[in-house]
Design an enzyme around this catalytic site. Structure first.
Site, PDB file in Angstrom:
ATOM      1  N   TYR A 144       0.863  -1.183   0.000  1.00 18.90           N
ATOM      2  CA  TYR A 144       0.000   0.000   0.000  1.00 18.90           C
ATOM      3  C   TYR A 144       0.893   1.225   0.000  1.00 18.90           C
ATOM      4  O   TYR A 144       1.869   1.290   0.759  1.00 18.90           O
ATOM      5  CB  TYR A 144      -0.885  -0.010   1.250  1.00 18.90           C
ATOM      6  CG  TYR A 144      -1.707   1.243   1.472  1.00 18.90           C
ATOM      7  CD1 TYR A 144      -1.463   2.073   2.561  1.00 18.90           C
ATOM      8  CD2 TYR A 144      -2.746   1.587   0.604  1.00 18.90           C
ATOM      9  CE1 TYR A 144      -2.218   3.218   2.775  1.00 18.90           C
ATOM     10  CE2 TYR A 144      -3.515   2.730   0.818  1.00 18.90           C
ATOM     11  CZ  TYR A 144      -3.251   3.547   1.905  1.00 18.90           C
ATOM     12  OH  TYR A 144      -3.996   4.677   2.118  1.00 18.90           O
ATOM     13  N   ASP A 239       9.352   2.419  -1.045  1.00 17.45           N
ATOM     14  CA  ASP A 239       8.391   3.102  -0.175  1.00 17.45           C
ATOM     15  C   ASP A 239       8.750   2.742   1.273  1.00 17.45           C
ATOM     16  O   ASP A 239       8.411   1.660   1.741  1.00 17.45           O
ATOM     17  CB  ASP A 239       6.958   2.676  -0.519  1.00 17.45           C
ATOM     18  CG  ASP A 239       5.948   3.364   0.393  1.00 17.45           C
ATOM     19  OD1 ASP A 239       4.751   3.360   0.040  1.00 17.45           O
ATOM     20  OD2 ASP A 239       6.348   3.888   1.444  1.00 17.45           O
ATOM     21  N   LYS A 267       5.455   9.292   8.187  1.00 15.33           N
ATOM     22  CA  LYS A 267       5.347   8.808   9.567  1.00 15.33           C
ATOM     23  C   LYS A 267       6.465   9.351  10.465  1.00 15.33           C
ATOM     24  O   LYS A 267       6.477  10.527  10.816  1.00 15.33           O
ATOM     25  CB  LYS A 267       5.281   7.277   9.564  1.00 15.33           C
ATOM     26  CG  LYS A 267       4.007   6.739   8.857  1.00 15.33           C
ATOM     27  CD  LYS A 267       3.902   5.242   8.924  1.00 15.33           C
ATOM     28  CE  LYS A 267       2.824   4.726   7.991  1.00 15.33           C
ATOM     29  NZ  LYS A 267       1.481   4.824   8.519  1.00 15.33           N
TER      30      LYS A 267
HETATM   31  P1  KE4 Z   1      -0.217   8.450   4.488  1.00 17.18           P
HETATM   32  O1  KE4 Z   1      -0.800   9.136   3.277  1.00 17.18           O
HETATM   33  O2  KE4 Z   1      -1.262   7.701   5.284  1.00 17.18           O
HETATM   34  O3  KE4 Z   1       0.645   9.390   5.323  1.00 17.18           O
HETATM   35  O4  KE4 Z   1       0.840   7.352   3.978  1.00 17.18           O
HETATM   36  C1  KE4 Z   1       0.392   6.366   3.076  1.00 17.18           C
HETATM   37  C2  KE4 Z   1       1.321   5.170   3.169  1.00 17.18           C
HETATM   38  C3  KE4 Z   1       2.291   5.026   2.193  1.00 17.18           C
HETATM   39  N1  KE4 Z   1       3.160   3.982   2.225  1.00 17.18           N
HETATM   40  C4  KE4 Z   1       3.115   3.071   3.225  1.00 17.18           C
HETATM   41  C5  KE4 Z   1       4.099   1.941   3.231  1.00 17.18           C
HETATM   42  C6  KE4 Z   1       2.138   3.182   4.261  1.00 17.18           C
HETATM   43  O5  KE4 Z   1       2.109   2.249   5.250  1.00 17.18           O
HETATM   44  C7  KE4 Z   1       1.229   4.251   4.236  1.00 17.18           C
HETATM   45  C8  KE4 Z   1       0.145   4.420   5.279  1.00 17.18           C
HETATM   46  N2  KE4 Z   1       0.017   3.340   6.218  1.00 17.18           N
HETATM   47  C9  KE4 Z   1      -1.284   3.193   6.833  1.00 17.18           C
HETATM   48  C10 KE4 Z   1      -1.215   2.002   7.814  1.00 17.18           C
HETATM   49  N3  KE4 Z   1      -1.031   0.771   7.168  1.00 17.18           N
HETATM   50  C11 KE4 Z   1      -1.736   4.434   7.507  1.00 17.18           C
HETATM   51  C12 KE4 Z   1      -2.970   4.273   8.355  1.00 17.18           C
HETATM   52  C13 KE4 Z   1      -4.155   4.960   7.741  1.00 17.18           C
HETATM   53  O6  KE4 Z   1      -4.309   4.929   6.513  1.00 17.18           O
HETATM   54  O7  KE4 Z   1      -4.949   5.518   8.544  1.00 17.18           O
END
Ligand code: KE4
Length: 431
Positions: A144, A239, A267
């Protein structure tokens, strides 16, 4: 545990927000029941509206590696806020954070700061296409990268098929140039490049996957990606939104010794404030406007509060090196959970890398999305609720990683293992 105030807050939120939340990951969809509403957090603890305390292994889905409300991070944000929250003009803090990232992450020679991991991944994909002039992007089932239209694809009919949308609102056109492969499958990577090589702009991959649960990219997989992208002139994008500054100060690329062309961060790098980063080789990054022609912009990019939190966080990580201790408590938790599941005769597999791990309810190793998807998610839900009732707050899905912080103590790990042992022994998981 009474959670009446959370229940009332959720009822109100559902009249105002879709599903009562601002991100579906928080909605407890994977475990049933209603989400807990929190009032505050400190160190390794969360405190809910009803006054219950939980040992937190979600840590805001990764950012809070120092623990919640670290005094030096809070002071840095307070100090920045008193000087104004956003100027829409350059500040030196952006360069200071950029220098910390460039010093830490092997692939990064230049960076662009944005506001989320999604924005960073979206921009890195556009940059790979702009730099190469090619259309295709390769991603992997179970990875993701945020809610980027072109990366919201489900598996097609065969192993290496052009993606089909996996969300309403994403058009066939948006995913027509996205190639979906199997994670940890070097042969599939080779086949895809033999078939599409001259049209592939880039490959985006979680080198340590956290979004199907914690699944570590195997050395032969990561080196196949590095070799094939080099051979065919495609951009390799790691990523590391989740693994960056978590599995090592320099991320998975430092831990595994595989250097991509671009890296996506989020993060931890924002210390819990909205901040994403994409960066990499200078010759690629200098294609980004205004140095180059690849467009990307943002009102709040590199804003003073997020950069203050990020700088404070990275300096503490750099100067205190919590990684050996994080490795020890993570291994302690992983082996303790394995022992508890084994003692109860519950089929299990643990995926772990640095301070992130997942207990999979699976009879066989979990190495890709197909093996993750075969897990017993009902059993996971019973495990989740057994632990939350004992004051241990896990990610509310079998397909997420749990995280540890420098604020977690060995005694708290052992208390978690005691609670897990009770949950496994009470038989609910053995059915
Ligand atoms: P954000 O747009 O949520 O900051 O990042 C997206 C993203 C991109 N790449 C990786 C590997 C990620 O894990 C994420 C976001 N992770 C999720 C949890 N698996 C965030 C939690 C959520 O969407 O509320």
């Amino acid at each position: 545990m009474s959670r009446d105030l959370s229940r009332a807050a959720f009822a109100r939120a559902k009249t105002l927000l879709p599903g009562g939340v601002n991100s579906p990951a928080r909605a407890f969809g994977g475990v049933g029941g209603e989400p807990v509403f929190f009032r505050r957090a400190e160190g390794p603890f969360l405190f809910d509206l009803d006054g219950n305390r939980y040992l937190d292994y979600v840590l805001s889905w990764g950012p809070m590696i120092l623990g919640h409300a670290h005094p030096e991070v809070i002071a840095a944000v307070e100090d920045a806020a008193r000087k104004g929250t956003s100027f829409g003009a350059p500040t030196e803090a952006e360069s200071e954070l950029a220098e910390l990232i460039i010093d830490a992450v092997p692939s990064v020679e230049k960076v662009r700061l944005v506001n989320s991991g999604t924005e960073a991944a979206m921009s890195a994909v556009r940059l790979a296409r702009g730099f190469t002039g090619r259309p295709l992007i390769v991603k992997f089932a179970g990875n993701y990268h945020g809610h980027v239209d072109s990366l919201l694809v489900a598996a097609g009919s065969s192993a290496a098929t052009l993606g089909v949308p996996n969300s309403p609102g994403v058009t066939e056109g948006a995913v027509r140039d996205t190639l979906l492969l199997r994670y940890n499958d070097p042969a599939g990577v080779e086949e895809a490049f033999q078939r599409y090589g001259s049209r592939i702009a880039g490959v985006i991959v979680e080198p340590v996957a956290g979004n199907m649960g914690c699944v570590v990219g195997r050395p032969e997989f990561l080196s196949a990606l590095r070799g094939q992208t080099e051979r065919h002139g495609a951009v390799l994008i790691f990523d590391e939104v989740m693994s960056g500054f978590r599995v090592a100060y320099g991320g998975a690329q430092a831990r595994f010794g595989v250097t991509p062309d671009l890296t996506v961060l989020g993060k931890i790098v924002g210390g819990g404030l909205p901040l994403g980063v994409y960066g990499g080789r200078r010759e690629i990054m200098d294609h980004v406007l205004p140095a180059g022609k690849v467009f990307q912009a943002g009102t709040l990019s590199g804003n003073p509060l997020a950069t203050a939190a990020g700088i404070a966080t990275l300096k503490i990580l750099r100067d205190t090196d919590p990684y050996p201790a994080l490795e020890r408590i993570s291994q302690r938790l992983a082996s303790g959970l394995e022992a508890a599941a084994a003692a109860a005769g519950v089929p299990h597999h643990v995926g772990v890398c640095g301070a992130m791990l997942t207990l999979f309810f699976s009879p066989r190793p979990v190495t890709d999305w197909d093996s993750a998807a075969a897990c017993d998610v009902k059993r996971f839900a019973r495990y989740f609720w057994g632990l939350i009732e004992r004051g241990v707050y896990l990610p509310c899905s079998q397909f997420e990683a749990l995280f540890l912080s420098a604020a977690h103590t060995t005694a708290q790990i052992d208390a978690t293992l005691a609670a897990a042992g009770e949950v496994f022994r009470d038989g609910a998981l053995c059915e």
